[in-house]
Scaffold this motif. Sequence first.
Motif, PDB file in Angstrom:
ATOM      1  N   ASP A  84       5.304   0.986   2.967  1.00  0.00           N
ATOM      2  CA  ASP A  84       3.902   0.829   3.367  1.00  0.00           C
ATOM      3  C   ASP A  84       3.268  -0.364   2.665  1.00  0.00           C
ATOM      4  OD1 ASP A  84       4.038   2.983   5.105  1.00  0.00           O
ATOM      5  OD2 ASP A  84       3.252   4.408   3.635  1.00  0.00           O
ATOM      6  N   GLU A  85       3.553  -0.526   1.385  1.00  0.00           N
ATOM      7  CA  GLU A  85       3.011  -1.663   0.640  1.00  0.00           C
ATOM      8  C   GLU A  85       3.583  -2.974   1.170  1.00  0.00           C
ATOM      9  OE1 GLU A  85       0.801  -3.974  -1.788  1.00  0.00           O
ATOM     10  OE2 GLU A  85       0.535  -1.845  -1.396  1.00  0.00           O
ATOM     11  N   GLU A  87       4.570  -3.569   4.170  1.00  0.00           N
ATOM     12  CA  GLU A  87       3.925  -3.812   5.460  1.00  0.00           C
ATOM     13  C   GLU A  87       2.529  -4.411   5.265  1.00  0.00           C
ATOM     14  OE1 GLU A  87       3.643  -1.561   9.576  1.00  0.00           O
ATOM     15  OE2 GLU A  87       2.766  -0.375   7.947  1.00  0.00           O
ATOM     16  N   ARG A  88       1.750  -3.833   4.371  1.00  0.00           N
ATOM     17  CA  ARG A  88       0.402  -4.365   4.105  1.00  0.00           C
ATOM     18  C   ARG A  88       0.481  -5.817   3.640  1.00  0.00           C
ATOM     19  NH1 ARG A  88      -0.356   0.984   2.465  1.00  0.00           N
ATOM     20  NH2 ARG A  88       0.233   0.575   0.309  1.00  0.00           N
ATOM     21  N   ASP A 102       6.268   4.926  13.368  1.00  0.00           N
ATOM     22  CA  ASP A 102       6.436   5.443  12.011  1.00  0.00           C
ATOM     23  C   ASP A 102       7.813   6.082  11.949  1.00  0.00           C
ATOM     24  OD1 ASP A 102       6.370   6.561   9.525  1.00  0.00           O
ATOM     25  OD2 ASP A 102       4.837   8.042  10.003  1.00  0.00           O
ATOM     26  N   SER A 104       9.610   6.408   9.061  1.00  0.00           N
ATOM     27  CA  SER A 104       9.716   7.093   7.773  1.00  0.00           C
ATOM     28  C   SER A 104      11.148   7.369   7.339  1.00  0.00           C
ATOM     29  CB  SER A 104       8.922   8.390   7.780  1.00  0.00           C
ATOM     30  OG  SER A 104       7.568   8.103   8.001  1.00  0.00           O
ATOM     31  N   ARG A 110      10.621  -1.637  10.574  1.00  0.00           N
ATOM     32  CA  ARG A 110       9.362  -2.065  11.186  1.00  0.00           C
ATOM     33  C   ARG A 110       9.487  -3.541  11.567  1.00  0.00           C
ATOM     34  NH1 ARG A 110       5.373   0.883   6.784  1.00  0.00           N
ATOM     35  NH2 ARG A 110       6.574   2.817   6.711  1.00  0.00           N
TER      36      ARG A 110
END
Length: 131
Positions: A84-85, A87-88, A102, A104, A110
């Motif tokens: 997630d980090e 991706e941000r 998602d 996961s 991604r």
Amino acid sequence: MTTPKTSVLVLDCAEPEDLADFYAKLLDATVHRGTDPDFVEVVGQDGNRIAVRRDHGYAPPSWPRPDDSQQAHLHILVAEKDMDEAEREAVSLGARPIETRDNSGPRDVRTYADPAGHSFVLAAREGRSGE
């Protein structure tokens, strides 16, 4: 006897300096500029390299459409817990999400387009430490 060789993946684009800066920031790498302003290398702390080259007639690859289809893409390996980090970070640097399912877990992949339109993926690797 084989002559020693090395290789580098070269991405074509309209603005090599801008794309090199994008990948240097994304990969925590260094931009190496030589005497040719149309060719810039990005060198990671682990020695991995990619390069970007100016193509004056550049047209971005399309994905997943068949016109101007991609011929290759980058897999950037990320610790599963850091997806997630990562991706941000990629999006904040100018990456455009292409597939945002998602997934996961250890099979999380991604897909994004870099600022010049090349596709790349952030791929989770269970136990990978971000080395």
